[in-house]
Scaffold this motif. Structure first.
Motif, PDB file in Angstrom:
ATOM      1  N   GLN A   1       0.830  -1.189   0.000  1.00 21.22           N
ATOM      2  CA  GLN A   1       0.000   0.000   0.000  1.00 21.22           C
ATOM      3  C   GLN A   1       0.879   1.260   0.000  1.00 21.22           C
ATOM      4  OE1 GLN A   1      -2.637   0.211   3.391  1.00 21.22           O
ATOM      5  NE2 GLN A   1      -4.366   0.736   2.083  1.00 21.22           N
ATOM      6  N   ALA A   2       1.968   1.243   0.780  1.00 18.81           N
ATOM      7  CA  ALA A   2       2.889   2.375   0.808  1.00 18.81           C
ATOM      8  C   ALA A   2       3.565   2.556  -0.545  1.00 18.81           C
ATOM      9  CB  ALA A   2       3.933   2.174   1.903  1.00 18.81           C
ATOM     10  N   ARG A   3       3.953   1.443  -1.195  1.00 17.89           N
ATOM     11  CA  ARG A   3       4.576   1.526  -2.522  1.00 17.89           C
ATOM     12  C   ARG A   3       3.622   2.125  -3.543  1.00 17.89           C
ATOM     13  NH1 ARG A   3       5.566  -4.018  -2.227  1.00 17.89           N
ATOM     14  NH2 ARG A   3       7.216  -4.341  -0.735  1.00 17.89           N
ATOM     15  N   ASP A   4       2.369   1.697  -3.495  1.00 18.05           N
ATOM     16  CA  ASP A   4       1.370   2.214  -4.420  1.00 18.05           C
ATOM     17  C   ASP A   4       1.159   3.718  -4.228  1.00 18.05           C
ATOM     18  OD1 ASP A   4       1.062  -0.331  -5.446  1.00 18.05           O
ATOM     19  OD2 ASP A   4      -0.773  -0.759  -4.292  1.00 18.05           O
ATOM     20  N   LYS A   5       1.125   4.144  -2.965  1.00 14.97           N
ATOM     21  CA  LYS A   5       0.941   5.558  -2.661  1.00 14.97           C
ATOM     22  C   LYS A   5       2.128   6.371  -3.163  1.00 14.97           C
ATOM     23  CE  LYS A   5      -0.013   8.678   1.165  1.00 14.97           C
ATOM     24  NZ  LYS A   5      -0.162   8.813   2.610  1.00 14.97           N
ATOM     25  N   LYS A   6       3.348   5.847  -2.962  1.00 14.21           N
ATOM     26  CA  LYS A   6       4.554   6.527  -3.408  1.00 14.21           C
ATOM     27  C   LYS A   6       4.601   6.630  -4.934  1.00 14.21           C
ATOM     28  CE  LYS A   6       8.656   6.488  -0.876  1.00 14.21           C
ATOM     29  NZ  LYS A   6       9.850   5.834  -0.353  1.00 14.21           N
ATOM     30  N   ARG A   7       4.196   5.563  -5.611  1.00 10.46           N
ATOM     31  CA  ARG A   7       4.172   5.563  -7.078  1.00 10.46           C
ATOM     32  C   ARG A   7       3.155   6.579  -7.604  1.00 10.46           C
ATOM     33  NH1 ARG A   7       6.104   1.849 -10.759  1.00 10.46           N
ATOM     34  NH2 ARG A   7       6.587   0.533  -8.967  1.00 10.46           N
ATOM     35  N   ALA A   8       2.003   6.663  -6.958  1.00  5.52           N
ATOM     36  CA  ALA A   8       0.987   7.626  -7.377  1.00  5.52           C
ATOM     37  C   ALA A   8       1.501   9.052  -7.195  1.00  5.52           C
ATOM     38  CB  ALA A   8      -0.296   7.419  -6.577  1.00  5.52           C
ATOM     39  N   GLN A   9       2.200   9.305  -6.090  1.00  2.00           N
ATOM     40  CA  GLN A   9       2.769  10.633  -5.855  1.00  2.00           C
ATOM     41  C   GLN A   9       3.840  10.939  -6.896  1.00  2.00           C
ATOM     42  OE1 GLN A   9       1.721  12.952  -3.649  1.00  2.00           O
ATOM     43  NE2 GLN A   9       3.141  14.314  -4.666  1.00  2.00           N
ATOM     44  N   GLY A  10       4.625   9.934  -7.267  1.00  5.39           N
ATOM     45  CA  GLY A  10       5.639  10.106  -8.305  1.00  5.39           C
ATOM     46  C   GLY A  10       5.027  10.441  -9.650  1.00  5.39           C
ATOM     47  N   ASP A  11       3.909   9.812  -9.965  1.00  6.15           N
ATOM     48  CA  ASP A  11       3.216  10.112 -11.217  1.00  6.15           C
ATOM     49  C   ASP A  11       2.698  11.553 -11.224  1.00  6.15           C
ATOM     50  OD1 ASP A  11       3.716   7.549 -12.098  1.00  6.15           O
ATOM     51  OD2 ASP A  11       1.715   6.793 -11.554  1.00  6.15           O
ATOM     52  N   VAL A  12       2.192  11.995 -10.082  1.00  9.29           N
ATOM     53  CA  VAL A  12       1.715  13.378  -9.973  1.00  9.29           C
ATOM     54  C   VAL A  12       2.883  14.335 -10.171  1.00  9.29           C
ATOM     55  CG1 VAL A  12       0.792  15.090  -8.367  1.00  9.29           C
ATOM     56  CG2 VAL A  12      -0.261  12.839  -8.528  1.00  9.29           C
ATOM     57  N   ASN A  13       4.021  14.043  -9.542  1.00  8.58           N
ATOM     58  CA  ASN A  13       5.186  14.912  -9.680  1.00  8.58           C
ATOM     59  C   ASN A  13       5.715  14.909 -11.115  1.00  8.58           C
ATOM     60  OD1 ASN A  13       5.116  15.618  -7.016  1.00  8.58           O
ATOM     61  ND2 ASN A  13       6.694  14.186  -6.380  1.00  8.58           N
ATOM     62  N   ALA A  14       5.702  13.767 -11.766  1.00  7.72           N
ATOM     63  CA  ALA A  14       6.169  13.680 -13.147  1.00  7.72           C
ATOM     64  C   ALA A  14       5.304  14.540 -14.059  1.00  7.72           C
ATOM     65  CB  ALA A  14       6.172  12.232 -13.619  1.00  7.72           C
ATOM     66  N   ALA A  15       4.020  14.524 -13.830  1.00  6.10           N
ATOM     67  CA  ALA A  15       3.126  15.349 -14.628  1.00  6.10           C
ATOM     68  C   ALA A  15       3.315  16.833 -14.304  1.00  6.10           C
ATOM     69  CB  ALA A  15       1.685  14.945 -14.384  1.00  6.10           C
ATOM     70  N   LYS A  16       3.627  17.117 -13.054  1.00  7.55           N
ATOM     71  CA  LYS A  16       3.759  18.498 -12.615  1.00  7.55           C
ATOM     72  C   LYS A  16       5.070  19.119 -13.085  1.00  7.55           C
ATOM     73  CE  LYS A  16       3.203  21.097  -8.298  1.00  7.55           C
ATOM     74  NZ  LYS A  16       3.026  20.953  -6.851  1.00  7.55           N
ATOM     75  N   PHE A  17       6.175  18.388 -12.950  1.00  6.61           N
ATOM     76  CA  PHE A  17       7.479  18.955 -13.248  1.00  6.61           C
ATOM     77  C   PHE A  17       8.044  18.491 -14.577  1.00  6.61           C
ATOM     78  CE2 PHE A  17       7.190  19.035  -8.589  1.00  6.61           C
ATOM     79  CZ  PHE A  17       7.271  20.399  -8.416  1.00  6.61           C
ATOM     80  N   GLY A  18       7.532  17.412 -15.096  1.00  5.05           N
ATOM     81  CA  GLY A  18       7.728  17.042 -16.475  1.00  5.05           C
ATOM     82  C   GLY A  18       9.023  16.434 -16.918  1.00  5.05           C
ATOM     83  N   ARG A  19       9.868  17.229 -17.504  1.00  7.06           N
ATOM     84  CA  ARG A  19      10.930  16.708 -18.349  1.00  7.06           C
ATOM     85  C   ARG A  19      12.275  16.649 -17.640  1.00  7.06           C
ATOM     86  NH1 ARG A  19      10.293  21.548 -22.031  1.00  7.06           N
ATOM     87  NH2 ARG A  19      10.454  22.317 -19.943  1.00  7.06           N
ATOM     88  N   SER A  20      13.153  15.845 -18.232  1.00 10.08           N
ATOM     89  CA  SER A  20      14.497  15.736 -17.695  1.00 10.08           C
ATOM     90  C   SER A  20      15.330  16.934 -18.160  1.00 10.08           C
ATOM     91  CB  SER A  20      15.159  14.443 -18.175  1.00 10.08           C
ATOM     92  OG  SER A  20      15.412  14.519 -19.567  1.00 10.08           O
TER      93      SER A  20
END
Length: 61
Positions: free
Chosen positions: A14-33
């Protein structure tokens, strides 16, 4: 009989899933390398140089 569930594994998953979801939100928010950002900047600069190169000079002809 019901299936035995290990609560520690459930909690960790459950913690891994929550962390992955937060990572997806951050990826969409901050975007590119950094490489993607620098490539886009270089392309924009080249496009601007090309556009400036095609511009007519305003002279007193």
């Amino acid at each position: 009989m019901s299936k035995v569930t290990n609560l520690n594994q459930f909690r960790k998953q459950q913690a891994r899933d929550k962390k992955r979801a937060q990572g997806d939100v951050n990826a969409a928010k901050f975007g590119r390398s950094k490489a993607q950002k620098s490539l886009e900047t270089a392309r924009e600069e080249k496009a601007q140089r090309d556009l400036d190169g095609h511009q007519r000079e305003s002279g007193d002809e």
